[in-house]
Write a protein that holds these residues in place. Structure first.
Motif, short mmCIF file in Angstrom:
data_model
loop_
_atom_site.label_atom_id
_atom_site.label_comp_id
_atom_site.label_asym_id
_atom_site.label_seq_id
_atom_site.Cartn_x
_atom_site.Cartn_y
_atom_site.Cartn_z
N THR A 45 29.40 26.17 31.95
CA THR A 45 29.35 28.10 31.85
C THR A 45 29.91 28.97 32.48
O THR A 45 30.66 28.75 33.16
N ILE A 46 30.42 29.36 31.41
CA ILE A 46 31.52 30.65 31.87
C ILE A 46 31.35 31.89 31.81
O ILE A 46 30.51 32.57 30.46
N THR A 47 31.56 33.38 33.00
CA THR A 47 30.70 34.63 32.86
C THR A 47 31.68 34.86 32.81
O THR A 47 33.17 34.56 33.63
N THR A 48 31.48 36.77 33.23
CA THR A 48 32.81 37.27 33.65
C THR A 48 32.26 38.11 34.61
O THR A 48 31.02 37.50 35.34
N THR A 49 33.49 39.01 35.90
CA THR A 49 32.62 38.47 37.23
C THR A 49 33.91 40.27 36.89
O THR A 49 35.07 40.81 36.52
N ALA A 50 33.54 41.06 38.23
CA ALA A 50 34.02 41.87 38.72
C ALA A 50 34.02 41.98 39.65
O ALA A 50 34.56 43.11 40.82
N ASP A 51 33.74 41.32 40.56
CA ASP A 51 34.54 40.78 41.79
C ASP A 51 35.77 40.73 42.09
O ASP A 51 36.62 39.64 41.52
N ARG A 52 36.52 41.83 42.99
CA ARG A 52 38.26 42.02 43.47
C ARG A 52 38.23 40.97 43.55
O ARG A 52 39.26 40.29 43.90
N ARG A 53 37.21 40.15 44.16
CA ARG A 53 38.12 39.14 45.37
C ARG A 53 38.54 38.30 44.59
O ARG A 53 39.24 37.20 44.57
N VAL A 54 37.20 37.57 43.54
CA VAL A 54 37.46 36.76 42.67
C VAL A 54 38.89 37.28 41.68
O VAL A 54 39.63 36.08 41.32
N LEU A 55 39.26 38.70 41.17
CA LEU A 55 39.50 38.40 40.29
C LEU A 55 40.78 37.94 40.87
O LEU A 55 42.44 37.99 41.10
N GLY A 56 41.20 38.63 42.79
CA GLY A 56 42.77 39.01 43.64
C GLY A 56 43.16 37.25 43.66
O GLY A 56 43.51 36.99 43.37
N ALA A 57 41.21 36.12 43.97
CA ALA A 57 41.96 34.82 43.80
C ALA A 57 42.92 34.23 42.91
O ALA A 57 43.99 33.68 42.86
N MET A 58 42.45 34.84 41.77
CA MET A 58 43.00 34.46 39.99
C MET A 58 44.60 35.03 40.03
O MET A 58 45.70 33.91 39.66
N ASN A 59 44.76 35.77 40.43
CA ASN A 59 45.80 36.40 40.37
C ASN A 59 47.02 35.66 41.74
O ASN A 59 47.37 35.59 41.00
N ASP A 60 46.34 35.28 42.43
CA ASP A 60 47.15 35.01 43.68
C ASP A 60 47.44 33.29 42.87
O ASP A 60 48.56 32.64 43.21
N THR A 117 27.16 23.57 58.19
CA THR A 117 27.53 24.56 57.93
C THR A 117 27.09 25.60 57.56
O THR A 117 27.36 25.85 56.46
N THR A 118 26.20 26.58 58.44
CA THR A 118 25.28 27.48 57.37
C THR A 118 26.59 28.98 57.40
O THR A 118 27.51 29.46 58.82
N ARG A 119 27.20 28.51 56.06
CA ARG A 119 28.02 30.46 55.72
C ARG A 119 27.19 31.78 56.21
O ARG A 119 25.99 31.72 55.17
N THR A 120 27.74 32.74 56.62
CA THR A 120 27.20 34.00 56.72
C THR A 120 28.26 35.21 56.06
O THR A 120 28.09 36.62 56.25
N ASP A 121 29.43 34.72 55.86
CA ASP A 121 29.86 35.99 55.04
C ASP A 121 30.66 36.04 53.88
O ASP A 121 31.63 36.97 53.38
N GLY A 122 29.53 35.39 52.95
CA GLY A 122 30.35 35.24 51.94
C GLY A 122 28.55 36.44 50.81
O GLY A 122 27.94 36.71 51.37
N PRO A 123 29.33 36.33 49.09
CA PRO A 123 27.83 37.34 49.28
C PRO A 123 26.67 36.12 48.62
O PRO A 123 26.90 35.66 48.43
N GLY A 124 25.49 37.28 49.12
CA GLY A 124 24.73 37.03 48.57
C GLY A 124 23.98 36.55 50.19
O GLY A 124 23.13 35.64 49.92
N ARG A 125 24.80 35.97 50.69
CA ARG A 125 24.73 35.38 52.12
C ARG A 125 24.09 36.09 53.32
O ARG A 125 24.79 37.49 53.67
#
Length: 125
Positions: A45-60, A117-125
């Protein structure tokens, strides 16, 4: 993932291209092709995002690909499988987050180190 010289016909149905590229990357890292479970090209599935972290990672990632190619003195149009392998190697080991980041390839190679490991630093967590 980086896939050079993609034709429009290949991205109209993106699933087969992504699944074959993921499997090739896993093999190149000496991992089983089922490390991520059964990969179904029809379930992509392909979708769009407005999450700056995702866009930043893609630019990186784009910047890193340009750097690897320049460092090797090659142009994208003339890449061979060794060049693609070098780009994937760099992408798989590049840190794109300043907090608690483990490169994905290391997580796949050592699943016990992160499965419990339980992650607590990401979106929705």
């Amino acid at each position: 993932m980086f896939v050079p010289a993609v034709r429009a016909s290949q991205i109209r149905s993106l699933g087969p291209l992504l699944v074959s590229t993921i499997r090739a990357s896993l093999r190149a890292e000496a991992l089983a092709t089922d490390t991520l479970g059964e990969l179904d090209p029809d379930a992509v599935t392909i979708t769009t995002t407005a999450d700056r972290r995702v866009l930043g990672a893609m630019n990186d990632h784009a910047l890193l690909v340009r750097h690897v190619l320049a460092d090797r003195g090659i142009r994208a149009e003339t890449m061979d499988s060794d060049d693609v392998g070098a780009v994937h190697h760099a992408l798989h080991r590049t840190i794109n987050s300043a907090t608690k980041y483990t490169p994905p390839i290391e997580m796949l190679a050592n699943p016990r180190s992160w499965l419990s490991t339980t992650r607590t630093d990401g979106p929705g967590r």
